[in-house]
Write an enzyme that holds these catalytic residues in place. Structure first.
Site, PDB file in Angstrom:
ATOM      1  N   HIS A  18      12.796 -14.495  58.483  1.00  0.00           N
ATOM      2  CA  HIS A  18      11.908 -15.556  57.982  1.00  0.00           C
ATOM      3  C   HIS A  18      12.630 -16.939  57.473  1.00  0.00           C
ATOM      4  O   HIS A  18      12.142 -17.623  56.489  1.00  0.00           O
ATOM      5  CB  HIS A  18      11.114 -14.947  56.811  1.00  0.00           C
ATOM      6  CG  HIS A  18       9.834 -15.659  56.656  1.00  0.00           C
ATOM      7  ND1 HIS A  18       8.723 -16.102  57.468  1.00  0.00           N
ATOM      8  CD2 HIS A  18       9.535 -16.478  55.246  1.00  0.00           C
ATOM      9  CE1 HIS A  18       7.833 -16.588  56.771  1.00  0.00           C
ATOM     10  NE2 HIS A  18       8.302 -16.910  55.600  1.00  0.00           N
ATOM     11  N   LYS A  20      14.213 -20.374  56.976  1.00  0.00           N
ATOM     12  CA  LYS A  20      13.691 -21.888  57.442  1.00  0.00           C
ATOM     13  C   LYS A  20      14.647 -22.886  57.279  1.00  0.00           C
ATOM     14  O   LYS A  20      14.605 -23.045  56.087  1.00  0.00           O
ATOM     15  CB  LYS A  20      12.302 -22.346  57.118  1.00  0.00           C
ATOM     16  CG  LYS A  20      11.288 -21.170  57.371  1.00  0.00           C
ATOM     17  CD  LYS A  20       9.974 -21.438  56.533  1.00  0.00           C
ATOM     18  CE  LYS A  20       9.016 -20.420  56.691  1.00  0.00           C
ATOM     19  NZ  LYS A  20       7.638 -20.500  56.081  1.00  0.00           N
ATOM     20  N   ASP A  25      25.372 -31.208  61.704  1.00  0.00           N
ATOM     21  CA  ASP A  25      26.661 -31.792  61.594  1.00  0.00           C
ATOM     22  C   ASP A  25      27.771 -31.070  60.547  1.00  0.00           C
ATOM     23  O   ASP A  25      28.781 -31.538  60.072  1.00  0.00           O
ATOM     24  CB  ASP A  25      27.048 -33.259  61.413  1.00  0.00           C
ATOM     25  CG  ASP A  25      26.362 -33.892  62.654  1.00  0.00           C
ATOM     26  OD1 ASP A  25      26.185 -33.509  63.689  1.00  0.00           O
ATOM     27  OD2 ASP A  25      25.880 -35.166  62.462  1.00  0.00           O
TER      28      ASP A  25
END
Length: 94
Positions: A18, A20, A25
């Site tokens: 779950h 996110k 870079d």
């Protein structure tokens, strides 16, 4: 997959990934509750934190690599943690 992009899926019947987050870079971390969909952006109360802390971005990159191995059916090992410094009050635990 049709475009040649490697894809791995979470096939666990008990637990699902779950996280996110996005690492840009190796320097910038974008994370929060935001569901990265049009509905999530337009219709939900979500949060996003943008951190320009390379050590924090590195911890999330390591977690991504661990999950990538796990979703490929390989032993992924233990999740890492990261304490940034004694003066900062941020700890990352996955």
């Amino acid at each position: 997959r049709a475009a040649g992009i490697a894809v791995r899926t979470d096939s666990s019947a008990k637990l699902h990934m779950h996280h996110k987050f996005v690492v840009v870079d190796s320097e910038v971390l974008i994370n929060g509750s935001l569901n990265w969909t049009t509905a999530g952006i337009r219709s939900a109360n979500e949060n996003v934190v943008v951190s320009r802390m390379p050590r924090l971005a590195k911890a999330f990159s390591a977690e991504f690599e661990r999950l990538w191995l796990a979703f490929g059916g390989k032993s992924a090992g233990k999740a890492a943690s990261c304490s940034l410094s004694r003066s900062e009050e941020i700890s990352v635990l996955f």
